[in-house]
Design a protein around this motif. Structure first.
Motif, PDB file in Angstrom:
ATOM      1  N   TYR A  96       0.803  -1.224   0.000  1.00 29.71           N
ATOM      2  CA  TYR A  96       0.000   0.000   0.000  1.00 29.71           C
ATOM      3  C   TYR A  96       0.839   1.280   0.000  1.00 29.71           C
ATOM      4  O   TYR A  96       0.293   2.365   0.166  1.00 29.71           O
ATOM      5  CB  TYR A  96      -0.971   0.031   1.193  1.00 29.71           C
ATOM      6  CG  TYR A  96      -1.868  -1.171   1.265  1.00 29.71           C
ATOM      7  CD1 TYR A  96      -2.921  -1.318   0.381  1.00 29.71           C
ATOM      8  CD2 TYR A  96      -1.643  -2.167   2.205  1.00 29.71           C
ATOM      9  CE1 TYR A  96      -3.749  -2.426   0.438  1.00 29.71           C
ATOM     10  CE2 TYR A  96      -2.467  -3.283   2.267  1.00 29.71           C
ATOM     11  CZ  TYR A  96      -3.515  -3.413   1.385  1.00 29.71           C
ATOM     12  OH  TYR A  96      -4.326  -4.505   1.438  1.00 29.71           O
ATOM     13  N   ARG A  97       2.145   1.202  -0.145  1.00 32.15           N
ATOM     14  CA  ARG A  97       2.995   2.398  -0.115  1.00 32.15           C
ATOM     15  C   ARG A  97       3.532   2.714  -1.501  1.00 32.15           C
ATOM     16  O   ARG A  97       4.017   1.829  -2.204  1.00 32.15           O
ATOM     17  CB  ARG A  97       4.159   2.222   0.844  1.00 32.15           C
ATOM     18  CG  ARG A  97       3.744   2.303   2.273  1.00 32.15           C
ATOM     19  CD  ARG A  97       4.938   2.458   3.151  1.00 32.15           C
ATOM     20  NE  ARG A  97       4.468   2.551   4.524  1.00 32.15           N
ATOM     21  CZ  ARG A  97       5.203   2.912   5.520  1.00 32.15           C
ATOM     22  NH1 ARG A  97       6.459   3.217   5.323  1.00 32.15           N
ATOM     23  NH2 ARG A  97       4.703   2.988   6.729  1.00 32.15           N
ATOM     24  N   SER A 130       0.495   6.277   1.513  1.00 27.02           N
ATOM     25  CA  SER A 130      -0.166   4.987   1.636  1.00 27.02           C
ATOM     26  C   SER A 130      -1.477   5.112   0.873  1.00 27.02           C
ATOM     27  O   SER A 130      -2.228   6.072   1.078  1.00 27.02           O
ATOM     28  CB  SER A 130      -0.413   4.660   3.105  1.00 27.02           C
ATOM     29  OG  SER A 130      -1.044   3.422   3.224  1.00 27.02           O
ATOM     30  N   ILE A 140       2.841   9.550   4.442  1.00 26.00           N
ATOM     31  CA  ILE A 140       3.855   8.853   5.221  1.00 26.00           C
ATOM     32  C   ILE A 140       5.037   9.773   5.513  1.00 26.00           C
ATOM     33  O   ILE A 140       5.393  10.001   6.659  1.00 26.00           O
ATOM     34  CB  ILE A 140       4.343   7.573   4.500  1.00 26.00           C
ATOM     35  CG1 ILE A 140       3.163   6.649   4.168  1.00 26.00           C
ATOM     36  CG2 ILE A 140       5.395   6.842   5.321  1.00 26.00           C
ATOM     37  CD1 ILE A 140       2.403   6.137   5.372  1.00 26.00           C
TER      38      ILE A 140
END
Length: 143
Positions: A96-97, A130, A140
């Motif tokens: 998810y990053r 994210s 982030i």
């Protein structure tokens, strides 16, 4: 004896259901995390254009109901460009990053507990987000 009067706790789920159905019927993804992300981190065009960066931070944190939060980063770019980081404009850096390929103008606001105001720092950096359902959900860091 039955109680009469408004019951907001009963209406809240109905309002959320209505909002979700309207968003889905309009062909949009309903992503509450993206809505929160945009409130906390997206400001384009930058508000208070002639204000100093410190005044910008103090006013934006009040306006977005984030005042007192130790640190916050505003991304001063169009939402479409930021959303693109979760697709072709980003590199996968973990579950998810996504790390942006391009750089973005950002303003980092840091709370000063002694003066009860913010110090702002403007720069242009790559960002790491994210993503959920191909939309930003959390900021982030910047690189």
């Amino acid at each position: 004896m039955a109680l009469h009067g408004p019951r907001p706790a009963t209406l809240l789920p109905l309002l959320l259901l209505l909002a979700a159905s309207l968003a889905l019927s309009a062909g949009q993804n309903w992503n509450p995390l993206n809505n929160l992300f945009r409130k906390r981190h997206v400001d384009n065009p930058p508000s208070f254009g002639t204000a100093t960066v410190n005044d910008y931070c103090t006013k934006m944190m009040w306006r977005r109901a984030l005042y007192g939060r130790h640190t916050n980063t505003f991304i001063n770019a169009p939402p479409e460009d930021i959303n693109n980081v979760c697709g072709t404009g980003g590199l996968v850096k973990g579950p998810y990053r996504y790390e942006s390929i391009a750089t973005f103008p950002i303003t980092v606001c840091i709370y000063n507990h002694f003066t009860l105001s913010y110090t702002g720092l403007r720069s242009t950096q790559k960002i790491v987000l994210s993503c959920w359902k191909r939309l930003p959900a959390l900021y982030i860091k910047h690189l």
